[in-house]
Design a protein around this motif. Structure first.
Motif, PDB file in Angstrom:
ATOM      1  N   GLN A 160      39.785  34.218  42.285  1.00 18.86           N
ATOM      2  CA  GLN A 160      39.281  33.175  41.390  1.00 18.86           C
ATOM      3  C   GLN A 160      37.793  33.383  41.112  1.00 18.86           C
ATOM      4  O   GLN A 160      36.989  33.548  42.020  1.00 18.86           O
ATOM      5  N   ARG A 161      37.438  33.373  39.835  1.00 22.31           N
ATOM      6  CA  ARG A 161      36.052  33.544  39.415  1.00 22.31           C
ATOM      7  C   ARG A 161      35.534  32.254  38.787  1.00 22.31           C
ATOM      8  O   ARG A 161      36.308  31.388  38.377  1.00 22.31           O
ATOM      9  N   GLY A 162      34.215  32.151  38.708  1.00 20.81           N
ATOM     10  CA  GLY A 162      33.619  30.957  38.129  1.00 20.81           C
ATOM     11  C   GLY A 162      32.285  31.259  37.499  1.00 20.81           C
ATOM     12  O   GLY A 162      31.729  32.346  37.644  1.00 20.81           O
ATOM     13  N   VAL A 163      31.756  30.268  36.778  1.00 14.68           N
ATOM     14  CA  VAL A 163      30.435  30.378  36.181  1.00 14.68           C
ATOM     15  C   VAL A 163      29.677  29.085  36.461  1.00 14.68           C
ATOM     16  O   VAL A 163      30.198  27.985  36.249  1.00 14.68           O
ATOM     17  N   ILE A 164      28.470  29.218  36.970  1.00 16.46           N
ATOM     18  CA  ILE A 164      27.592  28.065  37.161  1.00 16.46           C
ATOM     19  C   ILE A 164      26.876  27.782  35.844  1.00 16.46           C
ATOM     20  O   ILE A 164      26.284  28.673  35.242  1.00 16.46           O
ATOM     21  N   GLN A 165      26.940  26.525  35.398  1.00 13.61           N
ATOM     22  CA  GLN A 165      26.166  26.062  34.253  1.00 13.61           C
ATOM     23  C   GLN A 165      25.054  25.167  34.778  1.00 13.61           C
ATOM     24  O   GLN A 165      25.328  24.156  35.420  1.00 13.61           O
ATOM     25  N   ALA A 166      23.813  25.533  34.522  1.00  7.14           N
ATOM     26  CA  ALA A 166      22.689  24.729  35.001  1.00  7.14           C
ATOM     27  C   ALA A 166      21.680  24.525  33.883  1.00  7.14           C
ATOM     28  O   ALA A 166      21.298  25.478  33.199  1.00  7.14           O
ATOM     29  N   ASP A 167      21.271  23.283  33.698  1.00  7.95           N
ATOM     30  CA  ASP A 167      20.204  22.966  32.762  1.00  7.95           C
ATOM     31  C   ASP A 167      18.891  22.968  33.524  1.00  7.95           C
ATOM     32  O   ASP A 167      18.702  22.167  34.451  1.00  7.95           O
ATOM     33  N   PRO A 199      39.203  31.754  33.684  1.00  9.40           N
ATOM     34  CA  PRO A 199      40.640  32.068  33.657  1.00  9.40           C
ATOM     35  C   PRO A 199      41.029  33.037  34.774  1.00  9.40           C
ATOM     36  O   PRO A 199      40.291  33.979  35.078  1.00  9.40           O
ATOM     37  N   ASN A 200      42.179  32.779  35.366  1.00  6.18           N
ATOM     38  CA  ASN A 200      42.691  33.633  36.436  1.00  6.18           C
ATOM     39  C   ASN A 200      43.975  34.300  35.943  1.00  6.18           C
ATOM     40  O   ASN A 200      44.956  33.624  35.607  1.00  6.18           O
ATOM     41  N   PHE A 253      32.394  38.483  37.057  1.00 10.64           N
ATOM     42  CA  PHE A 253      33.707  38.698  36.466  1.00 10.64           C
ATOM     43  C   PHE A 253      34.621  39.523  37.380  1.00 10.64           C
ATOM     44  O   PHE A 253      34.179  40.196  38.303  1.00 10.64           O
ATOM     45  N   ASP A 254      35.895  39.492  37.035  1.00  9.74           N
ATOM     46  CA  ASP A 254      36.945  40.235  37.738  1.00  9.74           C
ATOM     47  C   ASP A 254      36.641  41.731  37.787  1.00  9.74           C
ATOM     48  O   ASP A 254      36.108  42.301  36.837  1.00  9.74           O
ATOM     49  N   HIS A 255      37.043  42.371  38.901  1.00  8.49           N
ATOM     50  CA  HIS A 255      36.713  43.780  39.124  1.00  8.49           C
ATOM     51  C   HIS A 255      37.860  44.751  38.824  1.00  8.49           C
ATOM     52  O   HIS A 255      37.658  45.967  38.834  1.00  8.49           O
ATOM     53  N   ARG A 256      39.066  44.247  38.550  1.00 10.08           N
ATOM     54  CA  ARG A 256      40.229  45.135  38.418  1.00 10.08           C
ATOM     55  C   ARG A 256      40.160  45.997  37.152  1.00 10.08           C
ATOM     56  O   ARG A 256      39.458  45.684  36.201  1.00 10.08           O
ATOM     57  N   LYS A 257      40.910  47.091  37.176  1.00  9.84           N
ATOM     58  CA  LYS A 257      40.885  48.048  36.070  1.00  9.84           C
ATOM     59  C   LYS A 257      41.298  47.412  34.750  1.00  9.84           C
ATOM     60  O   LYS A 257      40.680  47.662  33.707  1.00  9.84           O
ATOM     61  N   ASP A 258      42.340  46.605  34.777  1.00  8.45           N
ATOM     62  CA  ASP A 258      42.801  45.902  33.580  1.00  8.45           C
ATOM     63  C   ASP A 258      41.720  44.900  33.150  1.00  8.45           C
ATOM     64  O   ASP A 258      41.298  44.059  33.943  1.00  8.45           O
ATOM     65  N   SER A 259      41.298  44.958  31.909  1.00 11.56           N
ATOM     66  CA  SER A 259      40.200  44.118  31.438  1.00 11.56           C
ATOM     67  C   SER A 259      40.641  42.745  30.930  1.00 11.56           C
ATOM     68  O   SER A 259      39.805  41.970  30.442  1.00 11.56           O
ATOM     69  N   SER A 260      41.946  42.425  31.052  1.00  7.03           N
ATOM     70  CA  SER A 260      42.461  41.182  30.454  1.00  7.03           C
ATOM     71  C   SER A 260      41.697  39.946  30.920  1.00  7.03           C
ATOM     72  O   SER A 260      41.302  39.096  30.115  1.00  7.03           O
ATOM     73  N   PHE A 265      24.849  26.103  44.358  1.00  3.31           N
ATOM     74  CA  PHE A 265      25.946  26.981  44.769  1.00  3.31           C
ATOM     75  C   PHE A 265      27.208  26.593  44.022  1.00  3.31           C
ATOM     76  O   PHE A 265      27.503  25.400  43.858  1.00  3.31           O
ATOM     77  N   GLY A 266      27.968  27.616  43.599  1.00  5.13           N
ATOM     78  CA  GLY A 266      29.250  27.385  42.939  1.00  5.13           C
ATOM     79  C   GLY A 266      30.369  28.005  43.750  1.00  5.13           C
ATOM     80  O   GLY A 266      30.488  29.228  43.818  1.00  5.13           O
ATOM     81  N   ALA A 267      31.187  27.173  44.387  1.00  2.87           N
ATOM     82  CA  ALA A 267      32.276  27.657  45.243  1.00  2.87           C
ATOM     83  C   ALA A 267      33.496  27.995  44.398  1.00  2.87           C
ATOM     84  O   ALA A 267      34.007  27.149  43.664  1.00  2.87           O
ATOM     85  N   ASN A 268      33.975  29.232  44.519  1.00  2.00           N
ATOM     86  CA  ASN A 268      35.168  29.659  43.784  1.00  2.00           C
ATOM     87  C   ASN A 268      36.370  29.909  44.689  1.00  2.00           C
ATOM     88  O   ASN A 268      37.510  29.836  44.237  1.00  2.00           O
ATOM     89  N   ILE A 269      36.113  30.225  45.957  1.00  4.72           N
ATOM     90  CA  ILE A 269      37.178  30.580  46.893  1.00  4.72           C
ATOM     91  C   ILE A 269      36.911  29.926  48.248  1.00  4.72           C
ATOM     92  O   ILE A 269      35.762  29.924  48.726  1.00  4.72           O
ATOM     93  N   ASP A 270      37.941  29.394  48.872  1.00  4.40           N
ATOM     94  CA  ASP A 270      37.861  28.985  50.276  1.00  4.40           C
ATOM     95  C   ASP A 270      37.985  30.230  51.143  1.00  4.40           C
ATOM     96  O   ASP A 270      38.903  31.032  50.956  1.00  4.40           O
ATOM     97  N   LEU A 271      37.046  30.403  52.085  1.00  6.28           N
ATOM     98  CA  LEU A 271      37.024  31.635  52.867  1.00  6.28           C
ATOM     99  C   LEU A 271      36.514  31.377  54.280  1.00  6.28           C
ATOM    100  O   LEU A 271      35.408  30.864  54.460  1.00  6.28           O
ATOM    101  N   GLN A 272      37.323  31.712  55.291  1.00  5.57           N
ATOM    102  CA  GLN A 272      36.912  31.725  56.690  1.00  5.57           C
ATOM    103  C   GLN A 272      36.156  30.459  57.096  1.00  5.57           C
ATOM    104  O   GLN A 272      35.070  30.510  57.673  1.00  5.57           O
ATOM    105  N   GLY A 273      36.729  29.323  56.780  1.00  3.97           N
ATOM    106  CA  GLY A 273      36.132  28.049  57.164  1.00  3.97           C
ATOM    107  C   GLY A 273      35.028  27.567  56.238  1.00  3.97           C
ATOM    108  O   GLY A 273      34.441  26.503  56.472  1.00  3.97           O
ATOM    109  N   GLY A 274      34.730  28.320  55.198  1.00  2.00           N
ATOM    110  CA  GLY A 274      33.687  27.931  54.256  1.00  2.00           C
ATOM    111  C   GLY A 274      34.076  28.283  52.844  1.00  2.00           C
ATOM    112  O   GLY A 274      35.244  28.180  52.467  1.00  2.00           O
TER     113      GLY A 274
END
Length: 260
Positions: A129-136, A122-123, A153-160, A92-101
């Motif tokens: 906040q987004r992330g990527v899990i790297q697993a070997d 990048p944010n 990846f980010d969902h907003r209209k701006d692709s930056s 599991f890769g945690a990117n955001i603290d949410l509702q006690g978890g």
């Protein structure tokens, strides 16, 4: 003369073993945005998600929108529970603290897991906040490892931010040009987007023609992908979108691949 004969036989046996070891490794790879196991019918049902996964018998699964011990999903560690339900290992890769978890991405796999880490992407402009899990992952019978990157990846209209995330992922793999690698996830971008064009500087799409994954009831565009590298090491046997339209708000995409 007898010694020479034994030597020739030994070389032939050794050579045949080497050829056998070079047979392609076939992998079934699934990417699935599970919407924290809440279906379009409003029901929270992790077993239903597990059933979708089990229906195609994958070796590797990249999951997005996964909860870990949050109140909205009953305090369940969804990655760990799905690992039990599917008889796989999990990361599991945690990117955001949410509702006690926590909230983020996950990997399920039947392959042995070596090293793994979650890398924050990048944010831009205080987005989610987004992330990527790297697993070997250790490949059977080959003595080599597969680098799996699982992301959302980010969902907003701006692709930056998506573009910056694509460049970050390209940079992560640039130092390992010869290692077989897969990238799977919800990229919130279509095949003709700048984001996918940036990724294709390093990666190859598993499917040559678009395969729609959203909206789930009647999909019209693809934003969920499986990509591979280096291209010459892989053969694509099949890519398909699963015909399941209730368990999540995305359809899952499956690629059957052979590593040469």
């Amino acid at each position: 003369m007898l010694k020479q004969l034994f030597l020739v036989l030994a070389i032939l046996v050794s050579g045949s073993t080497l050829v056998a070891g070079q047979q392609p490794v076939r992998l079934r790879v699934l990417s699935y945005n599970i919407h924290h196991a809440q279906g379009v019918d409003g029901k929270l049902d992790l077993q239903r998600i597990a059933n979708v996964i089990l229906s195609v018998k994958p070796d590797v699964v990249a999951l997005q929108e996964v909860d870990q011990n949050t109140s909205r999903t009953g305090g369940v560690d969804q990655a760990a529970e799905l690992a039990k339900l599917t008889e796989m290992k999990s990361v599991f890769g945690a990117n955001i603290d949410l509702q006690g978890g926590h909230y983020g991405n996950a990997v399920l796999t039947r392959l042995p897991i070596g090293s793994h880490q979650n890398v924050l992407l990048p944010n831009v402009n205080h987005g989610e906040q987004r992330g990527v899990i790297q697993a070997d992952l250790k490949l059977p019978g080959s003595g080599q490892s597969l680098l799996l990157l699982a992301t959302h990846f980010d969902h907003r209209k701006d692709s930056s931010e998506r573009l910056q995330s694509a460049r970050k992922i390209n940079a992560l793999v640039a130092e390992r040009p010869d290692q077989p690698a897969l990238l799977a996830g919800d990229l919130n971008a279509t095949p003709d987007s700048q984001t996918l064009q940036a990724l294709q500087q390093q990666w190859t799409l598993a499917n040559e023609q678009p395969l729609a994954t959203i909206p789930v009831k009647e999909p019209v565009k693809q934003i969920d992908f499986i990509l591979l590298r280096p291209a010459e090491r892989w053969s694509v046997v099949e890519v398909k979108v699963l015909d399941e339209a209730v368990a999540s708000d995305h359809r899952a995409i499956l690629a059957v691949l052979e590593l040469k």
